[in-house]
Design a protein around this motif. Structure first.
Motif, PDB file in Angstrom:
ATOM      1  N   PHE A   1     -50.872  35.761   1.918  1.00 10.47           N
ATOM      2  CA  PHE A   1     -50.514  36.785   0.937  1.00 10.47           C
ATOM      3  C   PHE A   1     -51.521  37.930   0.956  1.00 10.47           C
ATOM      4  N   PHE A   2     -52.805  37.620   0.864  1.00 12.46           N
ATOM      5  CA  PHE A   2     -53.815  38.671   0.819  1.00 12.46           C
ATOM      6  C   PHE A   2     -53.836  39.468   2.113  1.00 12.46           C
ATOM      7  N   ARG A   3     -53.721  38.778   3.241  1.00  7.94           N
ATOM      8  CA  ARG A   3     -53.738  39.485   4.526  1.00  7.94           C
ATOM      9  C   ARG A   3     -52.581  40.480   4.600  1.00  7.94           C
ATOM     10  N   SER A   4     -51.399  40.071   4.129  1.00 11.79           N
ATOM     11  CA  SER A   4     -50.222  40.930   4.236  1.00 11.79           C
ATOM     12  C   SER A   4     -50.216  42.024   3.175  1.00 11.79           C
ATOM     13  N   ALA A   5     -50.555  41.663   1.939  1.00 16.19           N
ATOM     14  CA  ALA A   5     -50.513  42.643   0.850  1.00 16.19           C
ATOM     15  C   ALA A   5     -51.475  43.799   1.106  1.00 16.19           C
TER      16      ALA A   5
ATOM     17  N   SER B   1     -38.890  39.743  10.401  1.00 23.89           N
ATOM     18  CA  SER B   1     -39.979  39.490   9.460  1.00 23.89           C
ATOM     19  C   SER B   1     -40.128  38.000   9.170  1.00 23.89           C
ATOM     20  N   GLY B   2     -39.000  37.282   9.111  1.00 26.90           N
ATOM     21  CA  GLY B   2     -39.080  35.837   8.894  1.00 26.90           C
ATOM     22  C   GLY B   2     -39.784  35.128  10.035  1.00 26.90           C
ATOM     23  N   LEU B   3     -39.436  35.495  11.283  1.00 27.94           N
ATOM     24  CA  LEU B   3     -40.108  34.908  12.443  1.00 27.94           C
ATOM     25  C   LEU B   3     -41.587  35.291  12.454  1.00 27.94           C
ATOM     26  N   GLY B   4     -41.871  36.557  12.128  1.00 26.84           N
ATOM     27  CA  GLY B   4     -43.262  37.011  12.104  1.00 26.84           C
ATOM     28  C   GLY B   4     -44.072  36.308  11.036  1.00 26.84           C
TER      29      GLY B   4
ATOM     30  N   THR C   1     -37.476  52.719  13.012  1.00 30.08           N
ATOM     31  CA  THR C   1     -38.781  53.267  13.397  1.00 30.08           C
ATOM     32  C   THR C   1     -39.835  52.161  13.433  1.00 30.08           C
ATOM     33  N   ALA C   2     -40.887  52.407  14.205  1.00 33.64           N
ATOM     34  CA  ALA C   2     -41.995  51.447  14.260  1.00 33.64           C
ATOM     35  C   ALA C   2     -42.620  51.272  12.883  1.00 33.64           C
ATOM     36  N   ALA C   3     -42.678  52.366  12.100  1.00 37.29           N
ATOM     37  CA  ALA C   3     -43.265  52.292  10.766  1.00 37.29           C
ATOM     38  C   ALA C   3     -42.461  51.377   9.857  1.00 37.29           C
ATOM     39  N   SER C   4     -41.133  51.491   9.898  1.00 35.53           N
ATOM     40  CA  SER C   4     -40.315  50.642   9.036  1.00 35.53           C
ATOM     41  C   SER C   4     -40.404  49.181   9.449  1.00 35.53           C
ATOM     42  N   ILE C   5     -40.472  48.920  10.752  1.00 40.92           N
ATOM     43  CA  ILE C   5     -40.578  47.539  11.234  1.00 40.92           C
ATOM     44  C   ILE C   5     -41.881  46.916  10.748  1.00 40.92           C
ATOM     45  N   ALA C   6     -42.980  47.681  10.842  1.00 46.71           N
ATOM     46  CA  ALA C   6     -44.273  47.171  10.379  1.00 46.71           C
ATOM     47  C   ALA C   6     -44.279  46.976   8.866  1.00 46.71           C
ATOM     48  N   PHE C   7     -43.723  47.945   8.133  1.00 44.27           N
ATOM     49  CA  PHE C   7     -43.742  47.879   6.674  1.00 44.27           C
ATOM     50  C   PHE C   7     -42.970  46.662   6.167  1.00 44.27           C
ATOM     51  N   TYR C   8     -41.753  46.477   6.647  1.00 46.22           N
ATOM     52  CA  TYR C   8     -40.942  45.367   6.146  1.00 46.22           C
ATOM     53  C   TYR C   8     -41.508  44.015   6.578  1.00 46.22           C
ATOM     54  N   PHE C   9     -42.158  43.989   7.738  1.00 47.36           N
ATOM     55  CA  PHE C   9     -42.793  42.744   8.172  1.00 47.36           C
ATOM     56  C   PHE C   9     -43.891  42.311   7.197  1.00 47.36           C
TER      57      PHE C   9
ATOM     58  N   LEU D   1     -44.342  43.302   4.167  1.00 49.72           N
ATOM     59  CA  LEU D   1     -43.781  43.070   2.835  1.00 49.72           C
ATOM     60  C   LEU D   1     -43.173  41.675   2.721  1.00 49.72           C
ATOM     61  N   VAL D   2     -42.359  41.303   3.700  1.00 49.92           N
ATOM     62  CA  VAL D   2     -41.729  39.976   3.674  1.00 49.92           C
ATOM     63  C   VAL D   2     -42.782  38.880   3.797  1.00 49.92           C
ATOM     64  N   THR D   3     -43.793  39.107   4.638  1.00 51.90           N
ATOM     65  CA  THR D   3     -44.841  38.100   4.812  1.00 51.90           C
ATOM     66  C   THR D   3     -45.655  37.938   3.537  1.00 51.90           C
ATOM     67  N   ALA D   4     -45.925  39.037   2.840  1.00 54.24           N
ATOM     68  CA  ALA D   4     -46.632  38.944   1.562  1.00 54.24           C
ATOM     69  C   ALA D   4     -45.819  38.142   0.556  1.00 54.24           C
ATOM     70  N   LEU D   5     -44.501  38.366   0.515  1.00 57.97           N
ATOM     71  CA  LEU D   5     -43.640  37.611  -0.397  1.00 57.97           C
ATOM     72  C   LEU D   5     -43.601  36.132  -0.017  1.00 57.97           C
ATOM     73  N   ALA D   6     -43.610  35.847   1.292  1.00 54.80           N
ATOM     74  CA  ALA D   6     -43.635  34.449   1.733  1.00 54.80           C
ATOM     75  C   ALA D   6     -44.930  33.771   1.305  1.00 54.80           C
ATOM     76  N   GLY D   7     -46.044  34.487   1.415  1.00 57.27           N
ATOM     77  CA  GLY D   7     -47.302  33.930   0.949  1.00 57.27           C
ATOM     78  C   GLY D   7     -47.300  33.727  -0.554  1.00 57.27           C
ATOM     79  N   LEU D   8     -46.749  34.705  -1.285  1.00 58.76           N
ATOM     80  CA  LEU D   8     -46.690  34.605  -2.750  1.00 58.76           C
ATOM     81  C   LEU D   8     -45.840  33.423  -3.191  1.00 58.76           C
ATOM     82  N   ALA D   9     -44.830  33.079  -2.404  1.00 58.45           N
ATOM     83  CA  ALA D   9     -43.957  31.957  -2.748  1.00 58.45           C
ATOM     84  C   ALA D   9     -44.694  30.622  -2.771  1.00 58.45           C
ATOM     85  N   THR D  10     -45.878  30.570  -2.150  1.00 59.49           N
ATOM     86  CA  THR D  10     -46.655  29.323  -2.155  1.00 59.49           C
ATOM     87  C   THR D  10     -47.523  29.182  -3.399  1.00 59.49           C
TER      88      THR D  10
END
Length: 297
Positions: free
Chosen positions: A43-47, A79-82, A182-190, A192-201
């Motif tokens: 979570f912290f790494r992604s946020a 983002s899920g795979l990442g 865009t590369a920016a949107s791919i990075a941003f959503y990745f 964001l989703v990873t931060a939410l996955a971390g928060l879910a724990t």
């Protein structure tokens, strides 16, 4: 490649910077791995990776325009795979030296090449066969000497390979959606989703952290976001073939970090595996460059 983007020296410098930043991120993750649950670290790494990415997007006048997407499902799959790859990678670095965990991440280009044959019906070329053989030999050189040793270390190798396979799947998805996204949107959503996955724990139990540990978690995110930006720009300014030799240099920083911070010298298996794995990764990456070049003419 046109003159606006053909800046090999800038690309090389940015590739070297991305290696240093990525190593800094992995060092921070390993340093807190005994005290902080895996999901909390993710979570912290992604946020906090969002901060440099958003600053970069604003600087390029892409925020928030670049976040508009035509393929939300594609972003979700990538983002899920990442996210799964990040969980596996951080679990691996908790059990392995930083250099070994980083080396296993280099399996991704070869996994992509093999996946293209198995899943997309692409030709099994001599390049891919040689890359696969080199990587298999490298993984064997790294893992076999430690099979009778610590169970945690063997599990770390397995998690490192799993992280590389998941990363390869994420990159295949990136290749598909990058035609419209865009590369920016791919990075941003990745992130964001990873931060939410971390928060879910969070219900599984997070811990209160000291100021020093919190600083390391924040730095992991800042380093990770900045490393992604540097790598993206490096690939924009220089061809893969020009950057490939510097993959060896990128492995110097984890080795130095293991020695200076954690007191871990590189094993003989790592020294044997290093040229084999990186050689296979370079072959796979260079073939990918050769195959995609006609599409850009």
């Amino acid at each position: 490649m046109d003159n606006a983007t053909d800046r090999p020296l800038a690309g090389i410098v940015l590739r070297l910077m991305s290696g240093i930043l990525f190593t800094g991120m992995m060092v921070c993750v390993k340093a807190v791995s005994d005290a902080v649950p895996l999901g909390q670290t993710v979570f912290f790494r992604s946020a906090f990776a969002l901060l440099p990415i958003m600053i970069f997007m604003t600087w390029r006048r892409e925020f928030p325009r670049a976040l508009v997407t035509r393929k939300p499902l594609g972003h979700l799959v990538r983002s899920g795979l990442g996210a799964a790859a990040m969980f596996a990678s951080f679990a691996a670095v908790a059990r392995l030296p930083v250099a070994e965990a980083t080396l296993l991440a280099q399996l991704s280009p070869v996994a992509m090449a093999v996946g293209g044959v198995l899943l997309l019906g692409e030709r099994f070329t001599l390049h891919r066969a040689a890359a696969f053989a080199l990587v298999l030999a490298g993984v064997a050189a790294l893992v076999v000497p430690d099979l009778g040793e610590s169970r945690g270390q063997v599990m770390g190798y397995g998690l490192g390979v799993l992280a590389a396979l998941l990363t390869a799947g994420a990159l295949v998805t990136v290749r598909r959606i990058s035609r419209t996204e865009t590369a920016a949107s791919i990075a941003f959503y990745f992130v964001l989703v990873t931060a939410l996955a971390g928060l879910a724990t969070l219900p599984l139990g997070w811990v209160a952290v000291s100021g020093q540990t919190l600083a390391l978690l924040v730095l992991a995110g800042l380093f990770g976001g900045a490393a992604h930006i540097c790598m993206t720009l490096a690939l924009r300014y220089a061809e893969v073939s020009r950057l490939a030799p510097f993959e060896y240099v990128a492995l110097v920083w984890p080795v130095l970090a293991d020695l200076a911070i954690f007191g871990l010298a590189p094993s003989s298996g790592f020294l044997v595996a290093l040229p084999l794995v990186l050689g296979g990764a370079a072959l796979a990456a260079l073939e990918g460059r050769r195959l995609t070049r006609p599409l850009r003419q």
